[in-house]
Design an enzyme around this catalytic site. Structure first.
Site, PDB file in Angstrom:
ATOM      1  N   GLU A 289      -1.962   5.420  -2.589  1.00  0.00           N
ATOM      2  CA  GLU A 289      -1.679   6.014  -3.894  1.00  0.00           C
ATOM      3  C   GLU A 289      -0.546   7.042  -3.788  1.00  0.00           C
ATOM      4  O   GLU A 289       0.172   7.280  -4.754  1.00  0.00           O
ATOM      5  CB  GLU A 289      -2.953   6.685  -4.435  1.00  0.00           C
ATOM      6  N   HIS A 310     -12.803 -10.324  15.754  1.00  0.00           N
ATOM      7  CA  HIS A 310     -13.294 -11.692  15.623  1.00  0.00           C
ATOM      8  C   HIS A 310     -12.988 -12.263  14.243  1.00  0.00           C
ATOM      9  O   HIS A 310     -13.541 -13.286  13.850  1.00  0.00           O
ATOM     10  CB  HIS A 310     -14.789 -11.729  15.935  1.00  0.00           C
ATOM     11  N   LYS A 424      -5.342   0.315 -16.774  1.00  0.00           N
ATOM     12  CA  LYS A 424      -6.208   0.987 -17.754  1.00  0.00           C
ATOM     13  C   LYS A 424      -5.771   0.607 -19.165  1.00  0.00           C
ATOM     14  O   LYS A 424      -6.596   0.327 -20.030  1.00  0.00           O
ATOM     15  CB  LYS A 424      -6.101   2.510 -17.605  1.00  0.00           C
TER      16      LYS A 424
END
Ligand code: PA5
Length: 447
Positions: A289, A310, A424
């Site tokens: 961010e 793995h 948003k």
């Protein structure tokens, strides 16, 4: 007093000898921007002095609320998203016993997170649990307007009021938000919840050492004083020198920028302790961010080894050569566990008999480091003497200060997050929020 150290010796094959000395000048000016508070986003630098200036009265109040919560609750629900939950979750999980919830004699409430997603199933399961358990709640939002925690709190507020009555609920709800703005502040004032303030000049992802992180961490039973003291130690180191040879924050910011300019666009933060998963998540938020803007920035990824050797190990060893690794290496484990001898040796493992688990883990770490360096993945090691409150405090401040320096070296503002608004806006439009009518029509046509 020992402290966090940075080992960049394994960068030699990737960074020319003159690169770091040449970059030193740039880091020096970034350090100046930060300490003189003249860089971009300089109204969000409250985190720099925060650990040194924390008021003892605030720590005492948090600790006394934590005792109250521990006495009344089996479960403590922390409602928040992004910087309003990742820091506390990181510390609580790093220091905790992963099997604590299965232990009947546990003294601390089990800390559960909500409002960091919008899953109907997740929140339904949580309500089913809260039907059966004594609980208390912290609702955390700096803006006080973020949808995810706000909607989760609406549900949980109804539940807690139905379970304990209005007055009982008031004793069990703690609000952590802005001093004066936002819907949560208004709600907390009108309902009379016990409240804590998030300082104006501390952004969400830099807020773990405010009540945002400290209250949940104290409720979980950890020493917030030691956490803050650890941060103070790293703050002194970070502020004292702008020299990469003396300041690990300066060195980390410098080498990651040099690697980025050499085409290493992805940084993988690696831990060999599964408890560090949420430290990685917190770090991803802090760096992603802060740096990912203006079409620039290192992409922060994370793995926990040896599990992910793995799964992601193959890619790291032989995939696109755009990666570098930063390993958090913890020198001393808190517990002791030795591989036992087996006279029959049917599994052929007697060469490990008498060795500690941590030694096997360390050899996996060192072996992997060399294999990855040989495979073209530059390696940085952050060495922490132990995993406790003090050294986690150092690590938190180390990452915060380095992130700010590194963001300035990239030329961006490390303290804003304009890109978070795009989703948003669309979500509100699609949900038919008043004021978004034009976008609603447009977006509905596109899906
Ligand atoms: O770092 C940030 O500022 C963000 O990640 C916020 O922490 C996150 O969006 C939550 O915001 P708020 O605390 O205002 O609800």
């Amino acid at each position: 007093m020992s402290h966090l150290k940075l080992d960049v010796s394994k960068l030699k094959p990737f960074i020319g000898e003159t690169c770091l000395p040449r970059f030193q000048e740039q880091i020096k000016s970034c350090h100046e921007l930060l300490v003189n508070r003249t860089g971009k986003g300089n109204d969000f630098l409250g985190w720099i002095d925060l650990p040194a200036q924390i008021d003892q009265a605030l720590i005492d109040r948090i600790q006394s609320d934590a005792v109250k919560i521990r006495n009344m609750a089996e479960v403590f629900v922390v409602i928040g998203i992004g910087g309003s939950y990742l820091g506390s979750r990181a510390v609580i999980e790093a220091l905790g016993n992963p099997f604590e919830d299965l232990k009947k004699d546990s003294a601390a409430p089990y800390v559960i997170f909500a409002g960091e997603n919008l899953s109907e199933d997740y929140h339904s399961h949580l309500l089913e649990l809260l039907d059966r358990k004594e609980y208390a709640v912290a609702v955390i939002s700096k803006s006080g307007t973020t949808t995810e925690p706000a909607v989760a709190f609406r549900i949980i507020r109804q539940h807690i009021e139905a379970k304990y009555g209005k007055e009982g609920a008031r004793q069990r709800i703690f609000a952590i938000t802005d001093a004066s703005r936002g819907a949560l502040k208004q709600l907390a004032d009108s309902e009379g919840y016990s409240s804590y303030v998030i300082p104006d000049d501390v952004g969400g992802r830099y807020s773990v050492l405010t009540p945002v992180g400290l209250l949940p961490i104290a409720v979980a039973g950890f020493d917030i004083g030691a956490l803050v003291e650890g941060a103070v130690v790293m703050r002194d180191i970070a502020l004292e020198s702008d020299n990469c040879e003396e300041n690990p924050c300066a060195l980390y910011a410098a080498v990651r920028n040099i690697l980025y300019r050499n085409g290493k666009f992805i940084e993988i933060l690696v831990a060999y302790e599964p408890n560090m998963l949420y430290v990685i998540e917190w770090w991803k938020q802090l760096y992603g961010e802060s740096e990912g803007k203006e079409n620039k920035g290192i992409f922060p990824a994370g793995v926990t080894f040896t599990s992910d050797l793995h799964s992601m190990g193959q890619y790291i060893q032989e995939g696109m050569r755009v990666l570098f690794e930063t390993v958090i290496s913890i020198e001393t484990p808190s517990k002791t566990l030795v591989v036992p001898d087996d006279p029959e040796n049917l599994d052929g493992l007697n060469f490990l008999s008498g060795k500690r688990f941590s030694e096997v883990n360390r050899m996996a770490e060192l072996g992997t480091m060399l294999a990855h360096v040989d495979g073209g993945v530059p390696n940085i090691r952050i060495i922490l003497p132990a995993l406790n409150e003090h050294f986690l405090g150092q690590l938190i401040y180390f990452f915060e200060f380095s992130c700010a320096l590194s963001g300035y070296a990239l030329g961006i503002n490390p303290f804003d997050q304009p890109g978070v608004e795009a989703y948003k806006k669309n979500m509100f439009a699609l949900l038919g929020k008043p004021g978004f009518e034009k976008e609603t029509e447009e977006l509905r046509r596109r899906i």
